[in-house]
Design an enzyme around this catalytic site. Structure first.
Site, PDB file in Angstrom:
ATOM      1  NE  ARG A 102      -2.931   0.873   3.287  1.00 49.10           N
ATOM      2  CZ  ARG A 102      -3.876   1.780   3.489  1.00 49.10           C
ATOM      3  NH1 ARG A 102      -4.982   1.743   2.803  1.00 49.10           N
ATOM      4  NH2 ARG A 102      -3.733   2.711   4.409  1.00 49.10           N
ATOM      5  CB  THR A 106      -2.132   7.238  -3.189  1.00 49.65           C
ATOM      6  OG1 THR A 106      -1.474   5.949  -3.251  1.00 49.65           O
ATOM      7  CG2 THR A 106      -1.208   8.310  -3.757  1.00 49.65           C
ATOM      8  CG  ASP A 198      -0.493  -7.971  11.628  1.00 47.68           C
ATOM      9  OD1 ASP A 198      -0.315  -9.113  11.129  1.00 47.68           O
ATOM     10  OD2 ASP A 198      -0.185  -6.932  11.036  1.00 47.68           O
ATOM     11  CG  ASP A 201       2.601  -8.989  13.480  1.00 51.23           C
ATOM     12  OD1 ASP A 201       3.370  -9.302  12.548  1.00 51.23           O
ATOM     13  OD2 ASP A 201       2.437  -7.832  13.895  1.00 51.23           O
TER      14      ASP A 201
END
Ligand code: URA
Length: 206
Positions: A102, A106, A198, A201
């Site tokens: 990503r 933006t 996450d 993780d």
């Protein structure tokens, strides 16, 4: 787009194990494998079967084999944790990999790694990404896979945020989503609430 919210006592049990912050990576991987197997049961419900005759020890009868060919596409990195149950359960499955990053400015996802099997045209693509958060990654992954003219595209995720469902629905109304939970919302860091943290993780102990 159809959202398939898989409601089942076993799904609720394993989702709770995934959500609990006391769950260790070992336990998390085990619960992840189990919940994915349960989600796959629903996500493969509309696959077509081919009928053929077999002989039981007693007599001849009809047998069934999966007729559709599935291409599973885990999204790096957390999607890797979903591949095991897919390989165990689905006959003739092939696996492709997509890595997306990503742009923080933006918020647009772009591909940094794409490795796909040949002959995707006409097959059933199953994208594996455990957390549907903003929907940016899933939307991009679907866009990439549609370049190869599959017969259908479905997304298997463990938890989905309303924002991600809406974004994917707006971009790709034909994609079916299979998930164990439609959670409340995203926080400012774009984590799903209540969520489970996450996924990568927790799965890999990083
Ligand atoms: N990805 C994760 O692993 N967790 C979230 O809550 C959102 C995205």
């Amino acid at each position: 787009m159809t959202l398939h919210l898989v409601e089942h006592p076993l799904v609720a049990h394993y989702l709770t194990r995934l959500r609990d912050r006391e769950t260790t990576p070992d336990e998390f991987r085990e619960a992840s494998d189990k919940i994915i197997t349960l989600l796959l049961y629903e996500a493969t419900r509309d696959l077509r079967t081919r009928t053929y005759r077999i002989q039981t020890p007693l007599e001849e009868t009809n047998g069934y084999a999966i007729g559709d060919r599935v291409v599973a596409v885990p999204i790096l990195r957390a999607g890797l944790g979903l591949v095991g149950p897919v390989l165990e359960l689905l006959p003739h499955v092939t696996v492709g990999y997509i890595g997306l990053e990503r742009d923080e400015r933006t918020a647009v996802a772009s591909r940094y790694y794409v490795k796909l099997p040949p002959d995707i045209a006409g097959k059933a693509v199953m994208i594996l990404d455990p957390m549907l958060a903003t929907g940016g990654t899933a939307t991009k992954a679907v866009e990439i896979m549609k370049e190869y003219q599959p017969a259908s595209v479905r997304l298997v995720c463990v938890v989905a945020a309303p924002e991600g469902i809406q974004a994917l629905q707006a971009a790709h109304p034909d994609v079916q989503i299979f998930t164990a939970a439609r959670d409340r919302e995203l926080n400012v860091q774009k984590y799903i609430l209540p969520g489970l943290g996450d996924y990568g993780d927790r799965l890999f102990g990083t």
